[in-house]
Design an enzyme around this catalytic site. Sequence first.
Site, mmCIF file in Angstrom:
data_model
loop_
_atom_site.group_PDB
_atom_site.id
_atom_site.type_symbol
_atom_site.label_atom_id
_atom_site.label_comp_id
_atom_site.label_asym_id
_atom_site.label_seq_id
_atom_site.Cartn_x
_atom_site.Cartn_y
_atom_site.Cartn_z
ATOM 1 N N HIS A 150 0.885 -1.193 0.029
ATOM 2 C CA HIS A 150 0.022 -0.111 0.102
ATOM 3 C C HIS A 150 0.886 1.313 -0.042
ATOM 4 O O HIS A 150 1.689 1.156 1.001
ATOM 5 C CB HIS A 150 -0.882 -0.029 1.147
ATOM 6 C CG HIS A 150 -2.173 -0.285 0.867
ATOM 7 N ND1 HIS A 150 -3.068 0.683 0.839
ATOM 8 C CD2 HIS A 150 -2.794 -1.698 0.660
ATOM 9 C CE1 HIS A 150 -4.447 -0.168 0.390
ATOM 10 N NE2 HIS A 150 -4.160 -1.474 0.322
ATOM 11 N N PRO B 86 -5.852 0.334 17.749
ATOM 12 C CA PRO B 86 -5.516 -0.083 16.245
ATOM 13 C C PRO B 86 -5.596 0.832 15.246
ATOM 14 O O PRO B 86 -4.896 0.623 14.080
ATOM 15 C CB PRO B 86 -6.639 -1.291 16.127
ATOM 16 C CG PRO B 86 -7.712 -0.880 16.939
ATOM 17 C CD PRO B 86 -7.219 -0.307 18.153
ATOM 18 N N LYS C 17 0.021 -0.403 14.699
ATOM 19 C CA LYS C 17 1.164 -0.808 15.146
ATOM 20 C C LYS C 17 1.627 -1.925 15.972
ATOM 21 O O LYS C 17 2.950 -2.443 16.224
ATOM 22 C CB LYS C 17 1.793 0.447 16.080
ATOM 23 C CG LYS C 17 1.861 1.918 15.290
ATOM 24 C CD LYS C 17 2.830 1.912 14.737
ATOM 25 C CE LYS C 17 2.854 2.765 13.427
ATOM 26 N NZ LYS C 17 3.681 2.564 12.080
ATOM 27 N N TYR D 267 3.666 6.399 10.084
ATOM 28 C CA TYR D 267 2.737 5.441 9.552
ATOM 29 C C TYR D 267 3.848 4.190 9.194
ATOM 30 O O TYR D 267 3.447 2.977 9.529
ATOM 31 C CB TYR D 267 1.895 5.643 8.672
ATOM 32 C CG TYR D 267 0.773 4.609 8.271
ATOM 33 C CD1 TYR D 267 -0.340 4.821 9.352
ATOM 34 C CD2 TYR D 267 0.883 3.969 7.329
ATOM 35 C CE1 TYR D 267 -1.390 3.869 8.845
ATOM 36 C CE2 TYR D 267 -0.089 3.001 7.139
ATOM 37 C CZ TYR D 267 -1.335 3.160 8.032
ATOM 38 O OH TYR D 267 -2.420 2.210 7.546
#
Length: 389
Positions: A72, A292, A296, A384
């Site tokens: 992604h 969530p 992580k 991220y």
Amino acid sequence: MRTQVAIVGAGPAGLMLAHLLHLQGIESFILETRSRASIESTVRAGVIEQSTVDLMAATGVAGRLLKEGCPHHGIYLRFDGKNHFIDVFELMGGKTVMFYPQHEIIKDLVAACLAVGGDIRFEAQNVRVSDFDTDHPKVQFQHEGQEITLDCDFIAGCDGSQGICRNTIPASAYTIYDKIYPFSWFGILAEAPSAGKLIYSYHEKGFALVSSRTPNLQRMYFQVDPNDSVANWPDERIWAEFYARLEGEDGWTFESGKIIKKDIIGMRSYVIEPMQYGRMFLAGDAAHIIPPTGAKGLNLAIADVKHLADGLQHFYATGNTAELETYSSKCLRRIWRAEHFSWWMTSMLHRFPDDNKFQQKLQLSQLRYTASSHAAAYSLAENYAGFEG
Ligand SMILES: Cc1cc2nc3c(=O)[nH]c(=O)nc-3n(C[C@H](O)[C@H](O)[C@H](O)COP(=O)(O)OP(=O)(O)OC[C@H]3O[C@@H](n4cnc5c(N)ncnc54)[C@H](O)[C@@H]3O)c2cc1C
């Protein structure tokens, strides 16, 4: 029975630790209360950071992940009726995240462990740990009707947030830092075509998340009251709620499908410090819980056991515990960064019961800033993709 490292729990932390130790010639033994079928089918995480992928590849257990995982390149923040792309791949110079379900990682690690003769006792009962304040720790358990005592050099408490290891440490030896959020996530697993996007949606009706497990299996969530119940949500009501929270003037939409699983997940931040006591080391969810939102938990579990495996290797090579003594401090730096990031994402994207219009304006301002400022988008992308510093 005797082993070098007794590992309690066959989640990502316990299994990866056994794998890393095996590669270093260190013997381990895993105890797991659930069946193999159960751990290999429980749907949980899906967003795998580059560092986790890299470690799995470097240690020979990423074959299926690299073939079947779905890279992604970024995430969409959805607000003001539109999707706003945060291009993590571009911002991070080619570093990104992979979608690959946690239970597939479990299957890969169980297979790797058993292939080299590793010992995993599934459906172990009444697991107890003791004597870890001496050089001769013990784990006792029942298996197939027999009472077994396992002597070992070290215990790795990889038994998740509901495990027993953490609770056996004397309360005076640790500090707990925690926060419970005033909402939960209602999650579904649906047989439906992928929306092709990972979307974090801020909406006046509350947060919603669209994510994929495979091209035909979607994992989606929306925030609910923590006292809500699955029974209150027939399928039609669930889809109506998703469509309401994801509607927008841009006309973006998604396809519904057959819901095959529904659950409600509590939202909590939790850290125990230190993560070690005598010859017992906690790793993964046994030591920290992350809401969530930041995706992580699994990645931190893998990072913890890498440090632990390095410390154990150093001990067995030199007889010196110096590396093991720094285990907690090495892990906690990254854990607190992830805790902050997940708290920040959660705070920006959810409706809080005591929010007033002022706070909602601040949330929207933060979202607009993140989507339009290079510096703010970079900071989100850096966290991220996994900030290790
Ligand atoms: C909805 C949701 C989405 C998530 N999404 C992501 C994501 O996208 N990315 C991410 O990185 N993380 C995510 N996470 C978090 C991730 O799933 C966990 O952080 C991860 O499972 C932690 O691994 P672990 O090995 O520490 O613990 P666990 O996976 O909980 O494994 C612990 C094991 O110990 C066993 N056990 C418990 N007690 C005992 C006992 N007494 N004796 C022996 N065995 C015992 C349990 O049965 C279990 O198999 C998500 C979590 C949830 C709930």
